[in-house]
Design a protein around this motif. Structure first.
Motif, mmCIF file in Angstrom:
data_model
loop_
_atom_site.group_PDB
_atom_site.id
_atom_site.type_symbol
_atom_site.label_atom_id
_atom_site.label_comp_id
_atom_site.label_asym_id
_atom_site.label_seq_id
_atom_site.Cartn_x
_atom_site.Cartn_y
_atom_site.Cartn_z
ATOM 1 N N ALA A 101 -2.025 -7.998 4.302
ATOM 2 C CA ALA A 101 -3.209 -7.537 4.590
ATOM 3 C C ALA A 101 -3.179 -6.336 4.887
ATOM 4 O O ALA A 101 -4.469 -5.167 5.202
ATOM 5 N N LEU A 102 -1.864 -5.935 5.817
ATOM 6 C CA LEU A 102 -2.122 -4.896 6.761
ATOM 7 C C LEU A 102 -0.900 -3.507 6.286
ATOM 8 O O LEU A 102 -0.027 -3.766 6.054
ATOM 9 N N LEU A 149 -10.147 -0.889 4.280
ATOM 10 C CA LEU A 149 -9.570 -1.949 4.276
ATOM 11 C C LEU A 149 -10.756 -3.129 5.675
ATOM 12 O O LEU A 149 -11.060 -4.215 5.566
ATOM 13 N N ARG A 150 -11.684 -2.434 5.463
ATOM 14 C CA ARG A 150 -13.136 -2.047 6.071
ATOM 15 C C ARG A 150 -12.743 -2.739 7.751
ATOM 16 O O ARG A 150 -13.688 -3.738 8.077
ATOM 17 N N MET A 206 0.577 -1.280 0.348
ATOM 18 C CA MET A 206 -0.329 0.330 -0.008
ATOM 19 C C MET A 206 1.136 1.629 -0.193
ATOM 20 O O MET A 206 1.921 1.198 0.512
#
Length: 184
Positions: free
Chosen positions: A59-60, A119-120, A3
């Motif tokens: 994912a982070l 990312l909710r 990201m």
């Protein structure tokens, strides 16, 4: 997933092996390291290389923070999310001492909070050592609320445990799970 983000003054991007020297220069300050739990003191190129090579949750976001200049961007900090052993997602950040008091921590962490909303994630937690009130100010500006809890946390640079205050930021509504609106 890697990201990236660009703010008015900053560029946030993943760290690469080539960043080790710049990272070591930016973080090589005992007070900066003492304000975090993971970095040891002293902190040099070997520690920077190990950090940059360490696996991160794909994912982070985990980003280095660069000041956008008229020339090459200058590495001034780091910011990211990590999963705690409890499963909670925690925000962490640091800014090189030469850049304290200029709003860079707030600007960088706001960008990562926006990523968390995309990312909710329903909530983010954060903590700061009690002797670091500047970090408490950053968290307050971002809407984090104190949980009322304090807990000891190990600090490598301090060589032992120190008390922290715990905070939480709710990102999604309790019912329906819809993301909260993005910050303006």
């Amino acid at each position: 997933m890697k990201m990236f983000a660009r703010t008015e003054r900053l560029l946030l991007r993943p760290g690469f092996a080539e960043d080790a020297s710049a990272l070591a220069r930016a973080i090589a300050d005992e007070q900066v390291c003492r304000n975090m739990s993971s970095p040891p003191w002293p902190y040099g190129v070997q520690e920077a290389q190990a950090f940059l090579a360490a696996p991160a949750d794909p994912a982070l976001p985990r980003c280095l923070v660069f000041l956008r200049t008229g020339g090459a961007p200058e590495l001034i900090g780091g910011v990211g999310l990590q999963r705690r052993p409890s499963g909670a997602v925690e925000l962490g950040y640091w800014i090189a001492r030469a850049h304290w008091g200029k709003g860079y921590a707030t600007e960088a962490t706001r960008a990562v909070i926006d990523m968390a909303r995309m990312l909710r994630l329903p909530r983010i937690e954060a903590a700061h050592f009690i002797d670091n009130p500047a970090s408490a100010n950053v968290l307050a500006k971002l809407g984090f609320r104190p949980t009322g809890l304090s807990a000891p946390r190990h600090s490598c640079a301090r060589g032992g445990e120190a008390m922290t205050r715990l905070y939480r930021l709710k990102l999604c509504e309790a019912l329906g799970g819809e993301p909260a609106p993005l910050a303006a």
